[in-house]
Design a protein around this motif. Structure first.
Motif, PDB file in Angstrom:
ATOM      1  N   ASN A   1       0.972  -1.361  -0.124  1.00  0.00           N
ATOM      2  CA  ASN A   1      -0.025  -0.044   0.120  1.00  0.00           C
ATOM      3  C   ASN A   1       0.894   1.352  -0.178  1.00  0.00           C
ATOM      4  O   ASN A   1       0.364   2.373  -0.555  1.00  0.00           O
TER       5      ASN A   1
ATOM      6  N   GLN B   1       0.605   4.056  -2.852  1.00  0.00           N
ATOM      7  CA  GLN B   1       0.158   5.100  -2.463  1.00  0.00           C
ATOM      8  C   GLN B   1       1.058   6.211  -2.920  1.00  0.00           C
ATOM      9  O   GLN B   1       0.875   7.204  -3.450  1.00  0.00           O
TER      10      GLN B   1
ATOM     11  N   GLU C   1      -4.480  10.577  -6.086  1.00  0.00           N
ATOM     12  CA  GLU C   1      -5.724  10.404  -5.438  1.00  0.00           C
ATOM     13  C   GLU C   1      -6.857  10.112  -6.604  1.00  0.00           C
ATOM     14  O   GLU C   1      -7.535   9.161  -6.439  1.00  0.00           O
TER      15      GLU C   1
ATOM     16  N   ARG D   1      -6.307   6.592  -8.043  1.00  0.00           N
ATOM     17  CA  ARG D   1      -6.608   5.732  -7.194  1.00  0.00           C
ATOM     18  C   ARG D   1      -8.163   5.398  -7.178  1.00  0.00           C
ATOM     19  O   ARG D   1      -8.815   4.361  -7.052  1.00  0.00           O
TER      20      ARG D   1
END
Length: 204
Positions: free
Chosen positions: A161, A165, A170, A173
């Motif tokens: 993760n 990340q 964002e 994702r």
């Protein structure tokens, strides 16, 4: 064409995704079947026996009525291609199917960790992950995919993760969730009498 006779019984044919294409999230995962090949499979099964709903198969099994080959179609994980591609093909024959969903994928709470692994591989991020996995016993000569499958832990998931990340935005994702069906899709399948089954929350 010669066809080998298939023994009477109830056969559950399992698929994952039905789609024309793979993405960086899925092309290292396997399990994507093109729609034209899926259509051929359905026609093939019709020639060998009868395609029936899962609850009918359960009934025939309990009542010892499996007098010929019966087939039920089942999908694993809840990929979007099921409703976009598989559903129209099955609808054209009047067939129902079953799907096992991971609730956190449907609710957009979590993305399948193996899709993250595929993405990391596609951006040449495995070199970073291999270094992180050494403390869990990973050997450089082994496959990361096999090692994480066989030794999965929440600690390793945190390593995956973190790299995922750090290497995504964002927006990216959130966009990745479209690979899976949502609640509206499940309502459509339910209205068509599909079986909606539980897989796990997050496919651990």
């Amino acid at each position: 064409m010669f066809k080998k006779k298939l023994a009477p019984g109830w056969y559950i044919i399992l698929y994952h995704n039905i789609s024309w294409e793979d993405s960086s999230y899925t092309n290292c995962l396997g399990g994507t079947c093109p729609p034209n090949l899926f259509r051929e499979h359905i026609n093939f099964l019709k020639d060998y026996g009868e395609i029936i709903p899962v609850d009918t198969g359960e009934k025939y099994l309990r009542e010892n009525k499996l007098t010929k080959p019966y087939f039920s179609i089942w999908f694993d994980d809840g990929f979007k291609g099921i409703i976009n591609q598989a559903l129209p093909i099955l609808d054209s024959h009047g067939f129902e199917a079953a799907v096992s969903i991971c609730s956190n994928f449907v609710l957009r709470k979590e993305l399948f960790w193996r899709l993250k692994l595929s993405y990391i591989n596609n951006i040449d991020g495995m070199r970073f992950l291999r270094t992180k996995l050494k403390k869990y016993g990973y050997d450089i000569s082994n496959s990361v995919s096999q090692f994480t499958n066989e030794n999965f832990s929440e600690e390793m998931l945190k390593e995956i993760n973190k790299i995922y990340q750090d290497s995504t935005t964002e927006e990216l994702r959130q966009d990745a969730y479209r690979l899976f069906m949502d609640l509206d899709d499940l309502h459509i399948l339910k209205k068509k009498s599909w079986v909606i089954a539980n897989h796990t929350a997050s496919h651990y």
